[in-house]
Design a protein around this motif. Structure first.
Motif, PDB file in Angstrom:
ATOM      1  N   SER A 238       0.730  -1.360  -0.083  1.00  0.00           N
ATOM      2  CA  SER A 238       0.010  -0.050   0.131  1.00  0.00           C
ATOM      3  C   SER A 238       0.940   1.322  -0.047  1.00  0.00           C
ATOM      4  N   THR A 239       2.128   1.033   0.066  1.00  0.00           N
ATOM      5  CA  THR A 239       3.113   2.208  -0.016  1.00  0.00           C
ATOM      6  C   THR A 239       3.661   2.282  -1.366  1.00  0.00           C
ATOM      7  N   VAL A 240       4.001   3.710  -1.750  1.00  0.00           N
ATOM      8  CA  VAL A 240       4.801   3.761  -3.069  1.00  0.00           C
ATOM      9  C   VAL A 240       5.955   2.899  -3.118  1.00  0.00           C
ATOM     10  N   GLU A 241       6.855   2.776  -2.224  1.00  0.00           N
ATOM     11  CA  GLU A 241       7.962   2.115  -2.245  1.00  0.00           C
ATOM     12  C   GLU A 241       7.720   0.213  -2.368  1.00  0.00           C
ATOM     13  N   GLY A 242       6.578  -0.032  -1.435  1.00  0.00           N
ATOM     14  CA  GLY A 242       6.269  -1.662  -1.781  1.00  0.00           C
ATOM     15  C   GLY A 242       5.780  -1.849  -3.177  1.00  0.00           C
ATOM     16  N   GLY A 255      -4.105   2.284  -7.048  1.00  0.00           N
ATOM     17  CA  GLY A 255      -4.847   3.681  -6.576  1.00  0.00           C
ATOM     18  C   GLY A 255      -4.257   4.329  -5.591  1.00  0.00           C
ATOM     19  N   SER A 256      -4.983   5.005  -4.520  1.00  0.00           N
ATOM     20  CA  SER A 256      -4.486   5.518  -3.381  1.00  0.00           C
ATOM     21  C   SER A 256      -3.301   4.840  -2.848  1.00  0.00           C
ATOM     22  N   ILE A 257      -2.426   5.668  -2.535  1.00  0.00           N
ATOM     23  CA  ILE A 257      -1.113   4.849  -1.829  1.00  0.00           C
ATOM     24  C   ILE A 257      -0.487   5.931  -0.674  1.00  0.00           C
ATOM     25  N   SER A 258       0.267   5.302   0.257  1.00  0.00           N
ATOM     26  CA  SER A 258       0.863   6.092   1.144  1.00  0.00           C
ATOM     27  C   SER A 258       2.306   6.120   1.128  1.00  0.00           C
ATOM     28  N   LEU A 259       3.258   6.776   2.098  1.00  0.00           N
ATOM     29  CA  LEU A 259       4.651   6.742   2.206  1.00  0.00           C
ATOM     30  C   LEU A 259       5.015   6.257   3.381  1.00  0.00           C
ATOM     31  N   SER A 260       6.306   5.499   3.235  1.00  0.00           N
ATOM     32  CA  SER A 260       6.906   5.226   4.250  1.00  0.00           C
ATOM     33  C   SER A 260       7.939   5.952   4.874  1.00  0.00           C
ATOM     34  N   PRO A 261       8.169   6.599   6.054  1.00  0.00           N
ATOM     35  CA  PRO A 261       9.331   7.364   6.301  1.00  0.00           C
ATOM     36  C   PRO A 261      10.588   6.658   6.963  1.00  0.00           C
ATOM     37  N   GLU A 262      10.377   5.446   6.978  1.00  0.00           N
ATOM     38  CA  GLU A 262      11.420   4.500   7.542  1.00  0.00           C
ATOM     39  C   GLU A 262      12.742   4.695   6.687  1.00  0.00           C
ATOM     40  N   VAL A 263      13.767   4.608   7.289  1.00  0.00           N
ATOM     41  CA  VAL A 263      15.169   4.847   6.680  1.00  0.00           C
ATOM     42  C   VAL A 263      15.594   3.374   6.182  1.00  0.00           C
ATOM     43  N   ARG A 264      15.937   3.260   5.105  1.00  0.00           N
ATOM     44  CA  ARG A 264      16.116   2.172   4.176  1.00  0.00           C
ATOM     45  C   ARG A 264      17.683   1.637   4.043  1.00  0.00           C
ATOM     46  N   PHE A 265      18.664   3.026   3.545  1.00  0.00           N
ATOM     47  CA  PHE A 265      19.887   2.811   3.589  1.00  0.00           C
ATOM     48  C   PHE A 265      20.362   3.900   3.353  1.00  0.00           C
ATOM     49  N   THR A 266      21.855   4.057   3.671  1.00  0.00           N
ATOM     50  CA  THR A 266      22.676   5.183   3.475  1.00  0.00           C
ATOM     51  C   THR A 266      23.515   4.934   2.612  1.00  0.00           C
ATOM     52  N   VAL A 267      24.092   6.388   1.989  1.00  0.00           N
ATOM     53  CA  VAL A 267      24.895   6.034   0.828  1.00  0.00           C
ATOM     54  C   VAL A 267      26.067   6.852   0.711  1.00  0.00           C
ATOM     55  N   GLY A 479      13.279   3.112  -8.507  1.00  0.00           N
ATOM     56  CA  GLY A 479      14.270   3.068  -7.494  1.00  0.00           C
ATOM     57  C   GLY A 479      13.962   4.254  -6.548  1.00  0.00           C
ATOM     58  N   TYR A 480      15.095   5.336  -6.064  1.00  0.00           N
ATOM     59  CA  TYR A 480      15.094   5.859  -5.098  1.00  0.00           C
ATOM     60  C   TYR A 480      15.557   7.184  -5.402  1.00  0.00           C
ATOM     61  N   VAL A 492      20.990   9.987   3.259  1.00  0.00           N
ATOM     62  CA  VAL A 492      19.983   8.921   3.901  1.00  0.00           C
ATOM     63  C   VAL A 492      18.995   9.041   3.219  1.00  0.00           C
ATOM     64  N   VAL A 493      18.647   7.580   2.648  1.00  0.00           N
ATOM     65  CA  VAL A 493      17.548   7.380   1.852  1.00  0.00           C
ATOM     66  C   VAL A 493      16.300   6.473   2.601  1.00  0.00           C
ATOM     67  N   ARG A 494      15.338   7.154   2.311  1.00  0.00           N
ATOM     68  CA  ARG A 494      14.039   6.611   3.206  1.00  0.00           C
ATOM     69  C   ARG A 494      13.087   6.062   2.134  1.00  0.00           C
ATOM     70  N   GLY A 495      12.091   5.189   2.840  1.00  0.00           N
ATOM     71  CA  GLY A 495      11.171   4.427   1.969  1.00  0.00           C
ATOM     72  C   GLY A 495      10.167   5.836   1.127  1.00  0.00           C
ATOM     73  N   LEU A 496      10.163   6.901   1.748  1.00  0.00           N
ATOM     74  CA  LEU A 496       9.051   7.730   0.989  1.00  0.00           C
ATOM     75  C   LEU A 496      10.160   8.484  -0.233  1.00  0.00           C
ATOM     76  N   ASP A 497      11.336   8.038  -0.322  1.00  0.00           N
ATOM     77  CA  ASP A 497      12.126   8.502  -1.400  1.00  0.00           C
ATOM     78  C   ASP A 497      12.039   7.692  -2.584  1.00  0.00           C
ATOM     79  N   SER A 498      11.283   6.447  -2.368  1.00  0.00           N
ATOM     80  CA  SER A 498      10.951   5.641  -3.663  1.00  0.00           C
ATOM     81  C   SER A 498      10.580   6.330  -4.772  1.00  0.00           C
ATOM     82  N   HIS A 499      10.602   5.928  -6.055  1.00  0.00           N
ATOM     83  CA  HIS A 499      10.086   6.974  -7.076  1.00  0.00           C
ATOM     84  C   HIS A 499      10.223   6.151  -8.566  1.00  0.00           C
TER      85      HIS A 499
END
Length: 752
Positions: A238-242, A255-267, A479-480, A492-499
């Motif tokens: 239900s998230t953009v990332e998922g 359709g409607s979807i949400s964002l995840s603010p959790e950190v996934r990785f650092t670069v 990706g992100y 710092v890359v979070r789930g909400l940075d998925s794109h």
């Protein structure tokens, strides 16, 4: 005509009806697996060939069923399957090399049986057209030969294969199951001369199977409910990332979807970039599919043609994650995960296992550095394979998409300006929102003409589709984005940075990124999501230093590299976009674009938070989907059969008939009253026998005085030939009284 002759005719008609139902069910079974084949050829090409093969198979089965033995029919079906398989062998890459082709075919078949979608096969259209004739011929042949169980087995096996490949949707599977059950049920009724009531019961059972089956999950681990979720914890679907990064080889559009603010990785990197995870080349109209095989990473990947700049990155997982992002174009991977990493057919990286917190790997990427002027003069010297793969669209794509794109890009005279114009047009005429209703049909067409807002998936899908109508190779990429920069060389890359974004191919340069999603609204939405998570003390939304805000470097000029344009190039491209927009009906005031009017449904408008129409009328109700119409029709047929089987319609009619006498002459009204009296007495006692007078009948059943009085009025009206209005009213009142109290009144009737 004798009674025996009449009964014989009725039996023949009933048998013909049952046979017709059995053949109709066989047709439904065949249509169920052909639906998948036609969808595949619509997406991958070859629909005309498929229609020809299917029609020829049906005609051949119809002509041969009268005299061809079953053994020879099996031989013919095997030959049809072999010819279809051979046509696919010749079409696969390096198909002229027999051994290599057979190996590829064998691998494809094994992969299909373990869940690979047919749409992931490069020559999916040829495969579907080659597969269909054999089961169509054999299923119809057996149905015509009255071997109904064999027909159901063959058709069911074909449909079951598509269930294994996950290409058959719920409605298709239910229709096929109902067809198979109908072939056997109606066929056996026809063979053993079952009664019509049996057919009605079977219709009720089949309708119940279809209507109730979606409410109960009987197959654990199905495509819609996998036992082992993919994506390694990269957010729910239900998230953009998922939806983008836990989808594997296929990305559905939701359709409607949400964002995840959790950190996934650092670069850690010497340059920021979009961290690319996957690319997809085949558009189905409602999803994206990646075709081709993956290969083990063997130590290096070929870089892009032309001038490039080197980007060195080290990714460290901060949670469980199942993707392997890298800046485009990755050429080398190091670290322990490189030992079992693989490379997709589109040069994306895939990990052998999901990363856990603390796992890290390093990537060297070679990023193109072509300038806008170099891209404008790159030309259109595309290979045939490239054009076939990256300009293909479903055959059902509406023509208006191409016509609208033609108008928007009328002033662009090269692929780069065309891509920039489409990118800017979408960015400036469509709003950004995560709250949308997924439209039916072709997503790009709906977003272009019926929606005012969407998120990255809608923007990127529409841009790729528009470019492909102009014969410009383009593909869908996930990706992100860069994420939050916390130091000069760290993000710092979070789930909400998925794109999701777009890559366009240019000769002598390779794939270059374009992003049509409005950056400002998207960033604002992401910032709000992160702020809310911090305010609610959510866990895993920050790392050391990320809570302190963005690190801002000293501004410096950056070459395009497929990543950033100079200000002059932006201005020039923006002016070209404005010219194209003006021709398409948009207006420009001081550089601000006002989009042309968009025809929008009430449902879409309500979802997007905009008025449903300019007149200010209330929002319209959402229209049912095709699946809802189909389920409604099946439910109606089942209900109608149930009503007929239970005699509910007849009883309802009789109840109304008892209570309402015709408005006719007095004599006719009295006779109608006596008809109703006879019906009441028949229900309580027995019917009037042949030759039994009304008076004898009433005496025999022991009717009370009211019934006897109706009988007297009837005799007078019948034999005297007349009646008064008063007599008609009296008869009507007596019958109304008997109907109203028929259970206790009839209970008081006396026998003589």
């Amino acid at each position: 005509m004798s009674t025996r002759s009449v009964l014989s005719d009725r039996t023949w008609l009933a048998g013909g009806l049952r046979r017709g139902l059995a053949l109709g069910a066989a047709g439904l079974l065949i249509a169920s697996f052909l639906t998948v084949c036609f969808h595949v050829t619509d997406v991958a090409g070859g629909s005309d060939r498929l229609v020809l093969f299917v029609v020829a198979s049906l005609v051949a089965a119809t002509l041969l069923a009268r005299f061809l033995p079953a053994v020879l029919a099996l031989v013919i079906a095997a030959a049809l399957f072999a010819v279809g398989l051979w046509s696919y062998v010749l079409a696969v890459p390096n198909g002229e090399l027999l051994l290599r082709s057979l190996g590829a075919v064998r691998a494809d078949v094994l992969a299909l049986l373990t869940g690979l979608s047919i749409l992931q096969i490069t020559e999916a259209g040829i495969w579907a057209a080659g597969f269909a004739p054999a089961p169509v011929f054999l299923t119809w042949y057996f149905a015509l030969r009255r071997r109904y169980v064999a027909a159901a087995v063959v058709g069911g096996a074909a449909l079951g294969f598509f269930v294994l490949t996950s290409d058959a949707g719920v409605l298709v599977v239910l229709a096929g199951v109902a067809g198979a059950a109908g072939v056997v049920g109606f066929g056996e009724l026809e063979r053993y001369e079952g009664r019509s009531g049996h057919a009605e019961v079977l219709v009720i059972v089949l309708a119940a199977m279809i209507v109730l089956a979606p409410l109960v999950s009987i197959v654990p681990g199905g495509a819609s409910d996998p036992l082992v979720p993919s994506g390694g914890g990269a957010g729910g679907a239900s998230t953009v990332e998922g939806s983008l990064l836990a989808a594997g080889d296929r990305v559905g559009i939701q359709g409607s979807i949400s964002l995840s603010p959790e950190v996934r990785f650092t670069v850690e990197s010497n340059n920021g970039s979009y961290w690319r995870a996957a690319a997809y080349d085949r558009y189905t109209g409602g999803s994206w599919v990646r075709t081709g095989d993956t290969r083990p990473y063997d130590g290096s990947i070929a870089g892009p043609p032309g001038n490039t700049t080197t980007i060195e990155q080290t990714f460290t997982a901060e949670t469980s994650i199942g993707v392997m992002p890298a800046a485009w174009k990755p050429t080398q991977v190091s670290g322990e995960p490189a030992d079992d990493a693989s490379v997709t057919n589109l040069d994306g990286l895939q990990p052998g296992n999901a990363f856990e917190s603390g796992d890290s790997y390093s990537v060297v990427s070679q990023q193109p550095t072509a300038t806008p002027d170099e891209l404008r003069t790159a030309g259109q010297n595309y290979s045939e394979d490239l054009l076939e793969r990256y300009t293909n669209l479903p055959g059902s794509t509406p023509d208006r998409v191409e016509r609208r794109t033609d108008r928007i890009t009328a002033n662009a005279d090269n692929p780069y300006d065309t891509a920039r114009t489409v990118e800017r047009w979408l960015e400036r005429t469509k709003g950004y929102s995560l709250n949308v209703s997924r439209p039916d049909g072709n997503i790009a067409d709906a977003f272009l003409f019926e929606m005012e807002q969407g998120y990255c998936v809608y923007f990127a899908t529409t841009m790729v589709t528009m470019l492909r109508t102009q014969d410009i190779p383009a593909r869908f990429v996930t990706g992100y984005t860069e994420g939050q920069r916390v130091a000069e060389d760290e993000w710092v890359v979070r789930g909400l940075d998925s794109h999701a974004w777009v890559e366009v191919y240019f000769p002598d340069t390779g794939w270059v990124r374009f992003d049509p999603t409005p950056g400002g609204p998207r960033t604002a939405t992401e910032d709000t999501s992160l702020e809310d998570a911090r305010a609610n003390n959510a866990t895993n939304v920050d790392t050391s230093g990320s809570a302190e805000g963005e690190w801002t470097p000293t501004p410096t000029a950056t070459p395009i590299g497929g990543e950033n344009d100079s200000e002059a190039a932006d201005a020039a491209d923006g002016q070209r976009g404005l010219q194209g927009l003006a021709e398409d009906g948009a207006t420009s005031v001081n550089g601000t674009i006002t989009p042309p009017p968009v025809a929008q449904s009430g449902a879409s408008a309500a979802t997007n938070g905009t008025p449903g129409n300019a007149s200010g009328s209330g929002p319209s109700l959402p229209s049912p989907t095709r699946e809802q119409w189909a389920f409604g029709l099946v439910a109606f047929v089942g209900l109608a059969a149930g009503v007929r089987r239970s005699d509910a319609a007849e009883r309802t009619y009789r109840e109304l008939w008892l209570r309402y006498l015709p408005d006719d002459s007095p004599a006719a009204e009295v006779e109608a009253a006596f008809e109703r009296l006879e019906y009441l007495l028949e229900q309580r006692y027995r019917a009037r026998r042949s030759g039994e007078t009304p008076r004898e009948y009433l005496a025999a059943v022991g009717a009370d005085d009211r019934a006897a009085r109706v009988g007297e009025l009837f005799e007078h009206a019948r034999y005297a030939g007349s009646a008064t209005h008063a007599e008609a009213d009296e008869a009507a009142e007596l019958i109304a009284d008997l109907v109203r109290e028929r259970t206790p009144i009839l209970g008081r009737f006396r026998r003589s």
